[in-house]
Design a protein around this motif. Structure first.
Motif: not given
Length: 522
Positions: A201-209, A223-229, A234-242
């Motif tokens: 489960f990852t949010l690294e590809h998330l475009c829309y919240l 449970q501090s869901w918002l700062p976690t999300v 914001n720590s996306k690593g998949g630069q090849s997608e852009f």
């Protein structure tokens, strides 16, 4: 802390808080008209067909305005904050643009997250996505704790097909777990469960919240869901997608394969687009700052913060002391079996009022309870029967006030006066939805009238006529009312031996609720 107490603190705090500059210049949704589907620019033909099959021929103004700022010229360039009356079409206002944007490049990754405060509301929103997403090749998941976490994982995480022969190869590396859904509808608690414990489960590809019912979600930390999300996305690593391309205006804009983003000043990844929605959107700068909004744009229906649907009729019904249940029964009889929701101020009041109403044997209405004390399966079954018309009256706590959409609700009755304008707006919003007419009737004691009118004045509703209830209808109920109270008292006496010790009251089943007493008939 109770929602009413939090609302009171927020109200007091707003007297001292400045209004954020971007909230001073909103876009008035009233400037937009209903738009025929044939005239909606860039609308995917598959989505158009789905909407027509849903019985829609036009988009409502809030949907048109949101489309203009997302798929239209706005191109998701700014985060959207939508403050619009309940029943105005906010769910489709964000669901339709997101589905359209994601459908332009179908790749199975979690790219849109919709967070809602309750299971019931999340289930309802998922139903909307289930109608419009699959026809364009998108998959929708649900994470609300309705089933076991193992079952949810099997639905939202794709299981790779393993080659058993390759497994014995010393150099074999098993394929990575990936998302099985493009869009996830979730409640904060279960979302955090998956973030903390679900492999793959990852949010690294998330475009829309999407943060729906924002004021409630920001009021509690969950449970501090918002700062976690925000941190994970914001720590996306998949630069090849852009892909970076020059825009027609000569500046550099970043384009994701699944949509367009602009104005990120050389960053290697696009920002997370946020859509914030509520019928009573907070103006507290401290709370809004948690969202890290990007050049936010406010869409609102009119210049007032609190808005009633134009088709809503508000009434008050002044009751004699200790006769309120009788007034309610007479009122329900006068409504002739129309689909009605009765709101009380607490879970216990909901339970005992429903019990009392069902002791009126001549009422000839199917009346059910709907509250947070019930299991999810019981609430879902009750709601389904209410939607079908098998149940005519729901007696509800405020568990149902936010966002719930039940077609054909003609009346909302406030058995207990709502303490704040926010509560009134969310309760009344269960009727007069999508342009349909509806009534909201509030039962009052004589001493409550002044405060009630003051509450309504905050939304420009100073005029609230009395509901015409003939006194003869009350007199006819005298005998039945006495009998119902006696039956309720008998139920209380028989229930006493079943009560648990005080230290176990939190786990009491609804049938053993200590709230069965006659003290609520004030």
């Amino acid at each position: 802390m109770k929602e009413e107490e939090q609302a009171a603190k927020e109200k007091e705090g707003l007297r001292r808080l400045p209004v954020l500059p971007w909230m001073r210049s909103p876009i008035d949704v009233a400037l937009f008209n209903d738009c025929p589907l044939d005239s909606v620019p860039c609308l995917d033909s598959r989505l158009k067909e789905v909407l027509q099959n849903m019985g829609m021929s036009t988009l409502f103004p809030i949907q048109v305005a949101a489309w203009h700022e997302t798929i239209g010229p706005g191109s998701f360039e700014r985060d959207l904050c939508i403050n619009s009356p309940t029943g105005s079409g906010k769910t489709l206002a964000y669901a339709l643009p997101i589905v359209q944007a994601l459908s332009s490049h179908v790749v199975r990754r979690l790219r849109a997250l919709v967070v809602l405060p309750t299971r019931d509301l999340a289930l309802q929103v998922k139903e909307v996505f289930d109608l419009i997403a699959p026809p364009v090749g998108l998959s929708v998941g649900l994470a609300v704790g309705q089933s076991s976490i193992a079952n949810e994982i099997s639905e939202i995480i794709e299981r790779p097909n393993l080659d058993m022969g390759m497994c014995y190869d010393p150099g074999y590396s098993p394929p990575e777990l990936q998302s099985a859904v493009d869009i996830l509808v979730a409640t904060p608690g279960r979302l955090m469960d998956h973030i903390n414990s679900t492999l793959g489960f990852t949010l690294e590809h998330l475009c829309y919240l999407v943060v729906d019912e924002t004021d409630r979600l920001l009021r509690e930390s969950y449970q501090s869901w918002l700062p976690t999300v925000l941190e994970m996305s914001n720590s996306k690593g998949g630069q090849s997608e852009f892909l970076s391309l020059p825009s027609t205006f000569g500046s550099l804009r970043t384009i994701r394969k699944c949509g367009v983003e602009r104005g990120f000043k050389g960053k290697c990844y696009p920002r997370l687009v946020k859509l914030i929605l509520s019928a009573t959107l907070t103006q507290d700068p401290g709370k809004l700052a948690q969202l890290e909004l990007h050049h936010p744009l406010l869409l609102t229906a009119g210049q007032k913060r609190y808005q009633f649907p134009e088709t809503l009729q508000s009434y008050m019904l002044v009751c004699r002391p200790r006769q309120k249940p009788k007034y309610l029964v007479a009122l329900l009889q006068s409504l002739g079996g129309e689909k009605t929701i009765v709101f009380t101020s607490s879970l216990e009041s909901t339970h005992r009022l429903c019990a009392l109403l069902n002791f009126f044997t001549d009422l000839q209405l199917n009346i059910k309870e709907y509250s947070g004390l019930q299991r999810q399966s019981v609430r879902s079954k009750t709601l389904k029967a209410f939607r079908k018309g098998d149940v005519q009256v729901l007696v509800s706590s405020d568990a149902m006030t936010r966002g719930m959409d039940v077609e054909g609700v003609k009346n909302v009755i406030n058995y207990d006066m709502p303490p704040y304008i926010k509560t009134y707006i969310h309760r009344a919003g269960r009727t007069a939805r999508a342009g349909q007419t509806g009534r909201c009737i509030t039962l009052l004691q004589l001493g409550e009238m002044k405060r009630f009118k003051k509450i309504l004045s905050k939304a420009g509703g100073e005029s609230c006529p009395a509901y015409p209830l003939p006194s003869s209808s009350l007199e006819l109920l005298d005998t039945a009312y006495t009998s119902a109270l006696e039956k309720l008292q008998e139920a209380v006496e028989s229930d006493k031996p079943k009560k648990r010790k005080i230290g176990q009251t939190k786990s009491l089943k609804l049938s053993n609720s200590p709230g069965l007493s006659t003290g609520f008939v004030r």
